[in-house]
Scaffold this active site. Structure first.
Site, PDB file in Angstrom:
ATOM      1  N   LEU A  40       0.869  -1.179   0.000  1.00  0.00           N
ATOM      2  CA  LEU A  40       0.000   0.000   0.000  1.00  0.00           C
ATOM      3  C   LEU A  40       0.905   1.228   0.000  1.00  0.00           C
ATOM      4  CD1 LEU A  40      -2.706  -0.781   2.743  1.00  0.00           C
ATOM      5  CD2 LEU A  40      -2.961  -1.005   0.275  1.00  0.00           C
ATOM      6  N   ASP A  41       0.436   2.308  -0.623  1.00  0.00           N
ATOM      7  CA  ASP A  41       1.158   3.576  -0.529  1.00  0.00           C
ATOM      8  C   ASP A  41       1.311   3.950   0.935  1.00  0.00           C
ATOM      9  OD1 ASP A  41       0.998   3.677  -3.273  1.00  0.00           O
ATOM     10  OD2 ASP A  41      -0.559   5.221  -3.332  1.00  0.00           O
ATOM     11  N   LYS A  42       2.371   4.680   1.234  1.00  0.00           N
ATOM     12  CA  LYS A  42       2.625   5.126   2.610  1.00  0.00           C
ATOM     13  C   LYS A  42       1.407   5.831   3.218  1.00  0.00           C
ATOM     14  CE  LYS A  42       5.586   8.297   5.235  1.00  0.00           C
ATOM     15  NZ  LYS A  42       6.701   9.283   5.161  1.00  0.00           N
TER      16      LYS A  42
END
Length: 239
Positions: free
Chosen positions: A53-55
């Protein structure tokens, strides 16, 4: 942050986590920031990345605990046999209640870490469905059939409705209660208003896949507190 409070479900083969926004899934190239994978390694020893997942995206992410499970689960993700559902807030009201965005995504030629819709990019397909429209914002469900970097964020920017609080693809403006309530008053102790939502309004909500024994697995990660609070204010405003 207590790891046990973030665990959605675990077996001998995998662990599913409700990742907070702002935490890296895996170490970045510099390796200076803490990541979820490092935290999991401290608890489990060996841990294997299945997807990311994106940060700044919160929500459901799964890691494998052994090489057999890693191979089994990774093949499902690569073969697009999993179902990945996200929910997010976008500004305004979408012209269509549901639809699909089929637009290839490529790396931006000049801006590192940024993606764009480009005809020479890799295939990317996102289904969207408006769950509730509030006028000022809309709550949207997304299903991604491909796993391109920043896929939902890039597709929604291209559609003209970037994810709320997206500093990379939108205006990055936080959501303030004063923008939702006409009779808002700042408390006497506060010098300035704190945002009710100050991070990317995108959450990995549901994941369906096949377990090692052939069983169907469906996991859900509840919406985080800041997104729930924002929706409550929007629903009050709508009445």
């Amino acid at each position: 942050m207590k790891l046990d409070q973030l665990i959605i479900q675990e077996t001998n083969d995998w662990v599913a986590i409700n990742k907070p926004s702002g935490l890296l899934s895996i170490p970045d190239r510099e390796g200076k920031e803490i990541s979820l994978k490092i935290i999991l390694k401290e608890k489990y020893g060996n841990i294997f990345t299945v997807h990311r997942l994106d940060k700044d995206t919160s929500g459901l992410i799964i890691f494998a605990k052994n090489e057999t499970a890693h191979k089994f689960l990774s093949q499902q993700f690569e073969a697009r046999q999993t179902q990945k559902i996200y929910v997010g807030l976008v500004p305004g009201t979408l012209p269509e209640a549901e639809g699909s965005i089929d637009a290839p995504i490529a790396e931006h030629p000049a801006q590192n870490g940024t993606m764009i819709v480009h005809r020479k990019g890799k295939e990317a397909l996102t289904d969207f469905k408006v769950l509730e429209s509030f006028g000022i914002y809309s709550l949207v469900q997304f299903r991604i059939h491909t796993g391109r970097t920043h896929q939902i964020r890039v597709h929604m920017k291209d559609l003209g409705y970037p994810i709320v609080c997206d500093t990379l693809y939108g205006d990055g403006k936080p959501v303030l209660v004063s923008s939702l309530k006409s009779k808002f008053k700042l408390s006497k102790d506060a010098e300035e208003e704190r945002p009710i939502l100050g991070r990317l309004a995108l959450h990995s909500f549901q994941l369906q896949f096949t377990g090692i024994e052939g069983e169907a697995v469906m996991l859900e990660a509840p919406l985080p507190k800041d997104m729930r609070a924002t929706l409550q204010q929007l629903q009050k405003r709508k009445k």
